[in-house]
Design a protein around this motif. Sequence first.
Motif, PDB file in Angstrom:
ATOM      1  N   ALA A  11       0.831  -1.212   0.000  1.00  0.00           N
ATOM      2  CA  ALA A  11       0.000   0.000   0.000  1.00  0.00           C
ATOM      3  C   ALA A  11       0.862   1.257   0.000  1.00  0.00           C
ATOM      4  O   ALA A  11       0.429   2.319   0.438  1.00  0.00           O
ATOM      5  N   ARG A  12       2.082   1.129  -0.499  1.00  0.00           N
ATOM      6  CA  ARG A  12       2.982   2.286  -0.462  1.00  0.00           C
ATOM      7  C   ARG A  12       2.581   3.353  -1.479  1.00  0.00           C
ATOM      8  O   ARG A  12       2.044   3.034  -2.543  1.00  0.00           O
ATOM      9  N   ARG A  13       2.879   4.599  -1.137  1.00  0.00           N
ATOM     10  CA  ARG A  13       2.737   5.693  -2.115  1.00  0.00           C
ATOM     11  C   ARG A  13       3.938   5.647  -3.040  1.00  0.00           C
ATOM     12  O   ARG A  13       5.073   5.571  -2.578  1.00  0.00           O
ATOM     13  N   VAL A  14       3.689   5.683  -4.318  1.00  0.00           N
ATOM     14  CA  VAL A  14       4.794   5.533  -5.267  1.00  0.00           C
ATOM     15  C   VAL A  14       4.659   6.533  -6.408  1.00  0.00           C
ATOM     16  O   VAL A  14       3.584   7.107  -6.632  1.00  0.00           O
ATOM     17  N   VAL A  15       5.778   6.731  -7.104  1.00  0.00           N
ATOM     18  CA  VAL A  15       5.763   7.439  -8.377  1.00  0.00           C
ATOM     19  C   VAL A  15       6.099   6.408  -9.449  1.00  0.00           C
ATOM     20  O   VAL A  15       7.149   5.764  -9.398  1.00  0.00           O
ATOM     21  N   LEU A  16       5.168   6.250 -10.392  1.00  0.00           N
ATOM     22  CA  LEU A  16       5.373   5.273 -11.466  1.00  0.00           C
ATOM     23  C   LEU A  16       5.870   5.983 -12.718  1.00  0.00           C
ATOM     24  O   LEU A  16       5.377   7.067 -13.057  1.00  0.00           O
ATOM     25  N   THR A  17       6.819   5.367 -13.412  1.00  0.00           N
ATOM     26  CA  THR A  17       7.223   5.858 -14.731  1.00  0.00           C
ATOM     27  C   THR A  17       6.701   4.868 -15.766  1.00  0.00           C
ATOM     28  O   THR A  17       6.899   3.654 -15.632  1.00  0.00           O
ATOM     29  N   VAL A  18       6.007   5.411 -16.779  1.00  0.00           N
ATOM     30  CA  VAL A  18       5.414   4.575 -17.814  1.00  0.00           C
ATOM     31  C   VAL A  18       5.963   5.013 -19.162  1.00  0.00           C
ATOM     32  O   VAL A  18       5.959   6.203 -19.481  1.00  0.00           O
ATOM     33  N   ASP A  19       6.448   4.046 -19.933  1.00  0.00           N
ATOM     34  CA  ASP A  19       7.001   4.343 -21.249  1.00  0.00           C
ATOM     35  C   ASP A  19       6.376   3.385 -22.264  1.00  0.00           C
ATOM     36  O   ASP A  19       6.503   2.169 -22.114  1.00  0.00           O
ATOM     37  N   SER A  20       5.698   3.941 -23.259  1.00  0.00           N
ATOM     38  CA  SER A  20       5.027   3.137 -24.293  1.00  0.00           C
ATOM     39  C   SER A  20       4.165   2.040 -23.675  1.00  0.00           C
ATOM     40  O   SER A  20       4.169   0.892 -24.133  1.00  0.00           O
ATOM     41  N   GLY A  21       3.437   2.391 -22.624  1.00  0.00           N
ATOM     42  CA  GLY A  21       2.493   1.447 -22.020  1.00  0.00           C
ATOM     43  C   GLY A  21       3.094   0.528 -20.980  1.00  0.00           C
ATOM     44  O   GLY A  21       2.375  -0.172 -20.283  1.00  0.00           O
ATOM     45  N   GLU A  22       4.428   0.518 -20.872  1.00  0.00           N
ATOM     46  CA  GLU A  22       5.073  -0.374 -19.902  1.00  0.00           C
ATOM     47  C   GLU A  22       5.533   0.415 -18.678  1.00  0.00           C
ATOM     48  O   GLU A  22       6.045   1.530 -18.803  1.00  0.00           O
ATOM     49  N   ILE A  23       5.369  -0.174 -17.509  1.00  0.00           N
ATOM     50  CA  ILE A  23       5.914   0.437 -16.297  1.00  0.00           C
ATOM     51  C   ILE A  23       7.422   0.193 -16.312  1.00  0.00           C
ATOM     52  O   ILE A  23       7.863  -0.961 -16.354  1.00  0.00           O
ATOM     53  N   THR A  24       8.184   1.271 -16.303  1.00  0.00           N
ATOM     54  CA  THR A  24       9.646   1.109 -16.398  1.00  0.00           C
ATOM     55  C   THR A  24      10.331   1.375 -15.059  1.00  0.00           C
ATOM     56  O   THR A  24      11.467   0.954 -14.867  1.00  0.00           O
ATOM     57  N   ALA A  25       9.670   2.108 -14.160  1.00  0.00           N
ATOM     58  CA  ALA A  25      10.295   2.365 -12.855  1.00  0.00           C
ATOM     59  C   ALA A  25       9.223   2.633 -11.820  1.00  0.00           C
ATOM     60  O   ALA A  25       8.152   3.166 -12.129  1.00  0.00           O
ATOM     61  N   ASP A 365      -0.666 -15.846 -18.154  1.00  0.00           N
ATOM     62  CA  ASP A 365       0.784 -15.724 -18.378  1.00  0.00           C
ATOM     63  C   ASP A 365       1.103 -14.412 -19.100  1.00  0.00           C
ATOM     64  O   ASP A 365       1.840 -14.378 -20.088  1.00  0.00           O
ATOM     65  N   ALA A 366       0.540 -13.322 -18.572  1.00  0.00           N
ATOM     66  CA  ALA A 366       0.686 -12.008 -19.207  1.00  0.00           C
ATOM     67  C   ALA A 366       1.275 -11.028 -18.186  1.00  0.00           C
ATOM     68  O   ALA A 366       1.003 -11.136 -16.995  1.00  0.00           O
ATOM     69  N   PRO A 367       2.058 -10.056 -18.646  1.00  0.00           N
ATOM     70  CA  PRO A 367       2.692  -9.089 -17.729  1.00  0.00           C
ATOM     71  C   PRO A 367       1.700  -8.024 -17.270  1.00  0.00           C
ATOM     72  O   PRO A 367       1.800  -6.854 -17.607  1.00  0.00           O
ATOM     73  N   LEU A 368       0.729  -8.470 -16.501  1.00  0.00           N
ATOM     74  CA  LEU A 368      -0.374  -7.622 -16.028  1.00  0.00           C
ATOM     75  C   LEU A 368      -0.548  -7.903 -14.533  1.00  0.00           C
ATOM     76  O   LEU A 368       0.198  -8.663 -13.943  1.00  0.00           O
ATOM     77  N   GLY A 369      -1.547  -7.277 -13.906  1.00  0.00           N
ATOM     78  CA  GLY A 369      -1.970  -7.671 -12.567  1.00  0.00           C
ATOM     79  C   GLY A 369      -1.205  -7.065 -11.409  1.00  0.00           C
ATOM     80  O   GLY A 369      -1.620  -7.178 -10.267  1.00  0.00           O
ATOM     81  N   LEU A 370      -0.078  -6.407 -11.697  1.00  0.00           N
ATOM     82  CA  LEU A 370       0.691  -5.719 -10.649  1.00  0.00           C
ATOM     83  C   LEU A 370       1.280  -4.453 -11.257  1.00  0.00           C
ATOM     84  O   LEU A 370       1.590  -4.420 -12.453  1.00  0.00           O
ATOM     85  N   LEU A 371       1.460  -3.434 -10.420  1.00  0.00           N
ATOM     86  CA  LEU A 371       2.081  -2.196 -10.872  1.00  0.00           C
ATOM     87  C   LEU A 371       3.553  -2.268 -10.495  1.00  0.00           C
ATOM     88  O   LEU A 371       3.958  -1.836  -9.414  1.00  0.00           O
ATOM     89  N   GLU A 372       4.326  -2.896 -11.358  1.00  0.00           N
ATOM     90  CA  GLU A 372       5.753  -3.066 -11.099  1.00  0.00           C
ATOM     91  C   GLU A 372       6.492  -3.050 -12.432  1.00  0.00           C
ATOM     92  O   GLU A 372       5.891  -3.316 -13.484  1.00  0.00           O
ATOM     93  N   PRO A 373       7.784  -2.728 -12.414  1.00  0.00           N
ATOM     94  CA  PRO A 373       8.530  -2.629 -13.676  1.00  0.00           C
ATOM     95  C   PRO A 373       8.426  -3.910 -14.496  1.00  0.00           C
ATOM     96  O   PRO A 373       8.446  -5.019 -13.945  1.00  0.00           O
ATOM     97  N   GLY A 374       8.282  -3.721 -15.803  1.00  0.00           N
ATOM     98  CA  GLY A 374       8.179  -4.858 -16.711  1.00  0.00           C
ATOM     99  C   GLY A 374       6.751  -5.247 -17.030  1.00  0.00           C
ATOM    100  O   GLY A 374       6.518  -6.019 -17.952  1.00  0.00           O
ATOM    101  N   ARG A 375       5.796  -4.713 -16.262  1.00  0.00           N
ATOM    102  CA  ARG A 375       4.386  -5.030 -16.562  1.00  0.00           C
ATOM    103  C   ARG A 375       3.738  -3.856 -17.286  1.00  0.00           C
ATOM    104  O   ARG A 375       4.195  -2.726 -17.199  1.00  0.00           O
TER     105      ARG A 375
END
Length: 432
Positions: A11-25, A365-375
């Motif tokens: 439940a952490r507060r985060v800053v997400l970086t998104v590049d071309s639809g992918e979470i990169t950081a 088997d898809a890179p979905l379901g979590l807000l983390e790099p690579g998804r």
Amino acid sequence: MQTPTQDRLDARRVVLTVDSGEITAVDHDPANAASVDHELPSSHVLIPGLIDLHIHAPQWPQLGTGYDLPLEQWLFEYTFPLEASFADVDHARAVWASMVPSLLAHGTTTAVYYSSIHVEATTALAEACIDHGQRAWIGRVAMDHPEGTPPTYRDPDSATAIARTRESIRQLQALDDPHSLVTPTITPRFIPACTDETLAAMGALAAETGLPVQTHCSEDDWEHGHVLDRYGETDTTALRRFGLLDTGAILAHCGHLTNDDLAVLATLPGGIAHCPLSNVYFGNAVFPAAQALAAGVRVGLGTDIAGGPSPSLLAQIPASVNSARMLEEGVDPARPSGERGRADARIDTLTAFWMATAGGASVLDAPLGLLEPGRRFDAVAIDLRDAAPTFDHLPAEPDLVRFERLARLATHADIRTVWVDGRRVYDHGEHS
Ligand code: GUN
Ligand code: FE
């Protein structure tokens, strides 16, 4: 908020970086929030996009009605005649134009759809998903068994079932789909509706193309009994024998699996679409989700529109908790308490939420379901002001309490913004 595992809340507060639809950081340092493009209001919570593993798209007009019959009669009296009307592609387009935006507004960023038997309506469904920006697994339904289908709604023979399935896959793969939203899915409806020839051909097609399969598996007493009578084995072993479980099968319901079936499924890709509300009406039993998960089988959630009366995947979260609890406690007060239920059947809200997000992603088997790099950045912003109000005179609630309120009380009315593949696809228009 998200559940990286079945028993852990992040439940952490985060800053997400998104590049071309992918979470990169993902940056956990709030000091870096100064330079963000888009900041959510403090009452909003961001969750991973909801993954609905089981929807019958042509049953959208029937949603919420007709729960007075058991599965076989329900299919023949209500459902097959409705699905037959999707021969008219204009009618199909009008239904898809209602359904796809509505499901996005409910937070369903990924939908696993059975279409009808019609190639044109199926292609139109994929076009609607691409137009509205919904991620979708889509299958033109194959069904050719002369006893398990009505004459007015079936593939006339196995050769036609196979040819039309191939043509549908070809049309879906030819679509202009810059975000790669659509995955063609091989869809033999279920064993009672398919001849052996068609089941074997669909298995061969899966091996040839590598595409995933979806079908119904051990749904109710009638269907489960049909397969035992026809083959002397369960759905799971029969589907496996036909080569249908090797490329990642999304198996709907599975309420009547044996322990051996669970052990087999744990060794294979794919998993189970648990549809708790649909099972109330058509399953004859509660799917033992805790037991399936303990056996190592992947499990996600599904609405089974229109077998379940709600379009909302959020609504399946408390429904799955409730039904597991009823399985554990038992339901008949005439039985002694010690004999009423099944031990260790309950699940908690963390597990249920995990199934709605990361669990569903694991089945696909898809890179979905979590807000983390690579998804992929598929996400839903929920305003918790109504579902979990805060009060100045009371201490702030711990994250787990706010999460429980979200999982049990939030509805589509609390959803503010929905993103798929980094694109905003729904906005309630009330940012305050
Ligand atoms: N089994 C075969 N077709 C269907 C369907 O449309 N809905 C449900 N719930 N079960 C099915
Ligand atoms: Fe279904």
